[in-house]
Motif scaffolding. Sequence first.
Motif, mmCIF file in Angstrom:
data_model
loop_
_atom_site.group_PDB
_atom_site.id
_atom_site.type_symbol
_atom_site.label_atom_id
_atom_site.label_comp_id
_atom_site.label_asym_id
_atom_site.label_seq_id
_atom_site.Cartn_x
_atom_site.Cartn_y
_atom_site.Cartn_z
ATOM 1 N N ALA A 32 0.849 -1.189 0.000
ATOM 2 C CA ALA A 32 0.000 0.000 0.000
ATOM 3 C C ALA A 32 0.884 1.238 0.000
ATOM 4 C CB ALA A 32 -0.897 0.009 1.229
ATOM 5 N N SER A 33 0.395 2.277 -0.675
ATOM 6 C CA SER A 33 1.156 3.521 -0.779
ATOM 7 C C SER A 33 0.195 4.706 -0.737
ATOM 8 C CB SER A 33 1.946 3.535 -2.092
ATOM 9 O OG SER A 33 2.511 4.805 -2.311
ATOM 10 N N PRO A 34 0.663 5.851 -0.221
ATOM 11 C CA PRO A 34 -0.191 7.044 -0.237
ATOM 12 C C PRO A 34 -0.259 7.703 -1.616
ATOM 13 C CG PRO A 34 1.876 7.553 0.830
ATOM 14 C CD PRO A 34 1.894 6.078 0.537
ATOM 15 N N THR A 35 0.613 7.273 -2.538
ATOM 16 C CA THR A 35 0.604 7.827 -3.896
ATOM 17 C C THR A 35 0.563 6.697 -4.916
ATOM 18 O OG1 THR A 35 3.002 7.826 -4.185
ATOM 19 C CG2 THR A 35 2.046 9.771 -3.123
ATOM 20 N N PRO A 36 0.031 6.948 -6.099
ATOM 21 C CA PRO A 36 -0.058 5.884 -7.102
ATOM 22 C C PRO A 36 1.236 5.650 -7.875
ATOM 23 C CG PRO A 36 -1.085 7.856 -7.937
ATOM 24 C CD PRO A 36 -0.676 8.160 -6.520
ATOM 25 N N HIS A 37 2.263 6.459 -7.632
ATOM 26 C CA HIS A 37 3.474 6.393 -8.453
ATOM 27 C C HIS A 37 4.697 5.864 -7.729
ATOM 28 C CE1 HIS A 37 1.051 8.640 -11.238
ATOM 29 N NE2 HIS A 37 0.896 9.609 -10.355
ATOM 30 N N ASN A 38 4.634 5.685 -6.415
ATOM 31 C CA ASN A 38 5.804 5.246 -5.663
ATOM 32 C C ASN A 38 5.377 4.199 -4.639
ATOM 33 O OD1 ASN A 38 8.097 4.901 -4.146
ATOM 34 N ND2 ASN A 38 8.482 7.066 -3.827
ATOM 35 N N PHE A 39 5.759 2.945 -4.883
ATOM 36 C CA PHE A 39 5.404 1.859 -3.986
ATOM 37 C C PHE A 39 6.605 1.347 -3.203
ATOM 38 C CE2 PHE A 39 1.717 2.012 -6.644
ATOM 39 C CZ PHE A 39 0.678 1.694 -5.775
ATOM 40 N N THR A 40 7.641 2.183 -3.094
ATOM 41 C CA THR A 40 8.808 1.808 -2.296
ATOM 42 C C THR A 40 8.984 2.758 -1.119
ATOM 43 O OG1 THR A 40 10.224 2.998 -3.855
ATOM 44 C CG2 THR A 40 10.032 0.635 -4.159
ATOM 45 N N THR A 41 9.151 4.046 -1.383
ATOM 46 C CA THR A 41 9.345 5.030 -0.323
ATOM 47 C C THR A 41 8.022 5.332 0.365
ATOM 48 O OG1 THR A 41 11.119 6.017 -1.616
ATOM 49 C CG2 THR A 41 10.253 7.317 0.211
#
Length: 116
Positions: A32-41
């Motif tokens: 899960a990520s707070p943004t759709p473009h970065n699933f690492t940081t």
Amino acid sequence: PYYVGINQNLYLEASLHSSDPMLQLFLDTCVASPTPHNFTTGSYAIIENGCVKDPTYAEYSSPHRHKLRFRFNAFQFIQSNPEVYLQCELVVCRAYDYSSRCYQGCVHRAKREASS
């Protein structure tokens, strides 16, 4: 978008559309990520290398090998982002191929040492 309240269960189902009844799905990684473009940081692992990372995660049995059902509690990122994006990696295997990734389950990958 799918709307759910904080700490409510979020139910998901993944399906493989194939005429081959001997294929099955395995959930390898789901982040899960707070943004759709970065699933690492700044991301949060729910499943990683087949290992459950989120204590609210539960997998449900399915009458079909080509369907995978699971749930976890909805949460909000610390930055108070109103949206959470999911990225899941699934593996397709031959049913009853016990050497395949689907039957390995949780795999702890060794961290590599950085060379000088």
